[in-house]
Design a protein around this motif. Sequence first.
Motif, PDB file in Angstrom:
ATOM      1  N   GLU A 272     -11.424 101.380  13.689  1.00 16.24           N
ATOM      2  CA  GLU A 272     -10.645 100.681  14.708  1.00 16.24           C
ATOM      3  C   GLU A 272     -11.487  99.846  15.671  1.00 16.24           C
ATOM      4  OE1 GLU A 272      -7.298 100.055  15.496  1.00 16.24           O
ATOM      5  OE2 GLU A 272      -7.150 100.627  13.401  1.00 16.24           O
ATOM      6  N   PRO A 273     -12.690 100.258  16.076  1.00 17.26           N
ATOM      7  CA  PRO A 273     -13.458  99.395  16.987  1.00 17.26           C
ATOM      8  C   PRO A 273     -13.726  98.000  16.421  1.00 17.26           C
ATOM      9  CG  PRO A 273     -14.395 101.587  16.997  1.00 17.26           C
ATOM     10  CD  PRO A 273     -13.344 101.563  15.908  1.00 17.26           C
ATOM     11  N   ILE A 274     -13.896  97.887  15.125  1.00 13.95           N
ATOM     12  CA  ILE A 274     -14.110  96.566  14.516  1.00 13.95           C
ATOM     13  C   ILE A 274     -12.861  95.714  14.693  1.00 13.95           C
ATOM     14  CG2 ILE A 274     -14.490  95.358  12.324  1.00 13.95           C
ATOM     15  CD1 ILE A 274     -16.041  97.925  11.451  1.00 13.95           C
ATOM     16  N   TRP A 275     -11.694  96.272  14.356  1.00  8.16           N
ATOM     17  CA  TRP A 275     -10.455  95.504  14.433  1.00  8.16           C
ATOM     18  C   TRP A 275     -10.079  95.217  15.881  1.00  8.16           C
ATOM     19  CZ3 TRP A 275     -11.097  94.058   9.968  1.00  8.16           C
ATOM     20  CH2 TRP A 275     -11.308  94.920   8.896  1.00  8.16           C
ATOM     21  N   TRP A 276     -10.328  96.165  16.776  1.00  7.35           N
ATOM     22  CA  TRP A 276     -10.008  95.933  18.182  1.00  7.35           C
ATOM     23  C   TRP A 276     -10.918  94.867  18.784  1.00  7.35           C
ATOM     24  CZ3 TRP A 276      -5.960  96.953  21.092  1.00  7.35           C
ATOM     25  CH2 TRP A 276      -5.067  97.917  20.644  1.00  7.35           C
ATOM     26  N   SER A 277     -12.174  94.813  18.359  1.00  2.00           N
ATOM     27  CA  SER A 277     -13.063  93.775  18.893  1.00  2.00           C
ATOM     28  C   SER A 277     -12.625  92.393  18.419  1.00  2.00           C
ATOM     29  CB  SER A 277     -14.519  94.049  18.511  1.00  2.00           C
ATOM     30  OG  SER A 277     -14.685  93.997  17.108  1.00  2.00           O
ATOM     31  N   LEU A 278     -12.225  92.277  17.143  1.00  2.00           N
ATOM     32  CA  LEU A 278     -11.709  90.995  16.657  1.00  2.00           C
ATOM     33  C   LEU A 278     -10.385  90.653  17.335  1.00  2.00           C
ATOM     34  CD1 LEU A 278     -12.579  91.378  12.890  1.00  2.00           C
ATOM     35  CD2 LEU A 278     -13.516  89.677  14.460  1.00  2.00           C
ATOM     36  N   PHE A 279      -9.542  91.657  17.563  1.00  2.00           N
ATOM     37  CA  PHE A 279      -8.285  91.466  18.283  1.00  2.00           C
ATOM     38  C   PHE A 279      -8.552  90.955  19.699  1.00  2.00           C
ATOM     39  CE2 PHE A 279      -5.345  93.504  21.333  1.00  2.00           C
ATOM     40  CZ  PHE A 279      -4.166  92.856  20.975  1.00  2.00           C
ATOM     41  N   GLY A 280      -9.480  91.589  20.386  1.00  2.00           N
ATOM     42  CA  GLY A 280      -9.814  91.188  21.753  1.00  2.00           C
ATOM     43  C   GLY A 280     -10.425  89.803  21.822  1.00  2.00           C
ATOM     44  N   ALA A 281     -11.331  89.507  20.898  1.00  2.00           N
ATOM     45  CA  ALA A 281     -11.952  88.180  20.879  1.00  2.00           C
ATOM     46  C   ALA A 281     -10.915  87.104  20.590  1.00  2.00           C
ATOM     47  CB  ALA A 281     -13.066  88.138  19.832  1.00  2.00           C
ATOM     48  N   GLY A 282     -10.021  87.368  19.649  1.00  2.00           N
ATOM     49  CA  GLY A 282      -8.979  86.401  19.320  1.00  2.00           C
ATOM     50  C   GLY A 282      -8.000  86.204  20.452  1.00  2.00           C
ATOM     51  N   GLY A 283      -7.630  87.271  21.124  1.00  2.00           N
ATOM     52  CA  GLY A 283      -6.718  87.164  22.256  1.00  2.00           C
ATOM     53  C   GLY A 283      -7.339  86.419  23.419  1.00  2.00           C
TER      54      GLY A 283
ATOM     55  N   TRP B  69      -9.812  84.183  23.205  1.00  2.00           N
ATOM     56  CA  TRP B  69      -9.932  82.777  22.800  1.00  2.00           C
ATOM     57  C   TRP B  69      -8.581  82.077  22.924  1.00  2.00           C
ATOM     58  CZ3 TRP B  69     -14.329  80.168  21.234  1.00  2.00           C
ATOM     59  CH2 TRP B  69     -14.119  78.874  20.780  1.00  2.00           C
ATOM     60  N   PHE B  70      -7.545  82.742  22.422  1.00  2.00           N
ATOM     61  CA  PHE B  70      -6.215  82.136  22.426  1.00  2.00           C
ATOM     62  C   PHE B  70      -5.682  81.964  23.846  1.00  2.00           C
ATOM     63  CE2 PHE B  70      -1.654  81.872  21.325  1.00  2.00           C
ATOM     64  CZ  PHE B  70      -1.747  80.840  20.409  1.00  2.00           C
ATOM     65  N   ALA B  71      -6.047  82.848  24.751  1.00  2.00           N
ATOM     66  CA  ALA B  71      -5.557  82.769  26.125  1.00  2.00           C
ATOM     67  C   ALA B  71      -6.354  81.794  26.977  1.00  2.00           C
ATOM     68  CB  ALA B  71      -5.593  84.151  26.767  1.00  2.00           C
ATOM     69  N   MET B  72      -7.633  81.593  26.680  1.00  2.74           N
ATOM     70  CA  MET B  72      -8.465  80.784  27.557  1.00  2.74           C
ATOM     71  C   MET B  72      -8.821  79.412  26.988  1.00  2.74           C
ATOM     72  SD  MET B  72     -10.935  83.740  29.026  1.00  2.74           S
ATOM     73  CE  MET B  72     -11.468  82.849  30.465  1.00  2.74           C
ATOM     74  N   ILE B  73      -9.121  79.326  25.722  1.00  3.92           N
ATOM     75  CA  ILE B  73      -9.603  78.075  25.138  1.00  3.92           C
ATOM     76  C   ILE B  73      -8.456  77.247  24.568  1.00  3.92           C
ATOM     77  CG2 ILE B  73     -11.170  77.077  23.433  1.00  3.92           C
ATOM     78  CD1 ILE B  73     -12.588  78.581  25.697  1.00  3.92           C
ATOM     79  N   THR B  74      -7.541  77.867  23.873  1.00  6.55           N
ATOM     80  CA  THR B  74      -6.447  77.136  23.223  1.00  6.55           C
ATOM     81  C   THR B  74      -5.580  76.360  24.213  1.00  6.55           C
ATOM     82  OG1 THR B  74      -6.476  78.714  21.407  1.00  6.55           O
ATOM     83  CG2 THR B  74      -4.509  77.356  21.631  1.00  6.55           C
ATOM     84  N   PRO B  75      -5.190  76.926  25.368  1.00  4.25           N
ATOM     85  CA  PRO B  75      -4.384  76.118  26.295  1.00  4.25           C
ATOM     86  C   PRO B  75      -5.103  74.868  26.802  1.00  4.25           C
ATOM     87  CG  PRO B  75      -4.207  78.424  26.859  1.00  4.25           C
ATOM     88  CD  PRO B  75      -5.268  78.317  25.813  1.00  4.25           C
TER      89      PRO B  75
ATOM     90  N   ILE C  93      -9.584  78.712  14.731  1.00  9.62           N
ATOM     91  CA  ILE C  93      -8.683  79.081  13.647  1.00  9.62           C
ATOM     92  C   ILE C  93      -8.762  80.587  13.358  1.00  9.62           C
ATOM     93  CG2 ILE C  93      -8.228  78.787  11.170  1.00  9.62           C
ATOM     94  CD1 ILE C  93      -9.313  75.887  11.553  1.00  9.62           C
ATOM     95  N   ALA C  94      -9.985  81.099  13.208  1.00  9.22           N
ATOM     96  CA  ALA C  94     -10.168  82.469  12.736  1.00  9.22           C
ATOM     97  C   ALA C  94      -9.851  83.527  13.789  1.00  9.22           C
ATOM     98  CB  ALA C  94     -11.594  82.647  12.220  1.00  9.22           C
ATOM     99  N   LEU C  95     -10.348  83.355  15.008  1.00 13.38           N
ATOM    100  CA  LEU C  95     -10.162  84.413  16.003  1.00 13.38           C
ATOM    101  C   LEU C  95      -8.687  84.659  16.350  1.00 13.38           C
ATOM    102  CD1 LEU C  95     -13.214  83.879  18.369  1.00 13.38           C
ATOM    103  CD2 LEU C  95     -12.860  85.677  16.674  1.00 13.38           C
ATOM    104  N   PRO C  96      -7.883  83.611  16.609  1.00 13.91           N
ATOM    105  CA  PRO C  96      -6.458  83.894  16.845  1.00 13.91           C
ATOM    106  C   PRO C  96      -5.760  84.506  15.629  1.00 13.91           C
ATOM    107  CG  PRO C  96      -7.014  81.769  17.766  1.00 13.91           C
ATOM    108  CD  PRO C  96      -8.200  82.223  16.961  1.00 13.91           C
TER     109      PRO C  96
END
Length: 120
Positions: free
Chosen positions: A11-22, A24-30, A72-75
């Motif tokens: 789970e730490p692997i998936w949660w870290s990718l989840f956190g990084a994607g979230g 990125w999507f919240a700060m860079i994408t807008p 593309i990948a992180l979100p």
Amino acid sequence: MINPNPRRSDEPIWWSLFGAGGTWFAMITPVTILVLGILMPLGVFDMGTFNFLRAHAFASSFIGGLFLIASIALPMWHAMHRVHHGMHDLKFHTGLIGKIACYVIAAIVSVLAIVFIFLL
């Protein structure tokens, strides 16, 4: 009694990718949407600034390629982690097959992003 030999979790692997994607999507994408989708069409920026040759040069550069791959990948990792846990919350208990399917889709999209960026 406390288990002296606990099972390791992935789970730490998936949660870290989840956190990084979230993040990125919240700060860079807008900001990207604001600049490229709103301000540029409104004429705030000179249209010559964002011509095809400059955009292609940016996308072909190392930093630009990393930016596009991350955009593309992180979100996608974030979304597929949400889908995986959302299915569980909606009582679709797909188990290991659902988990593998979600993360394989995210991995395929990530690999395709890398391949297509390097083909530029």
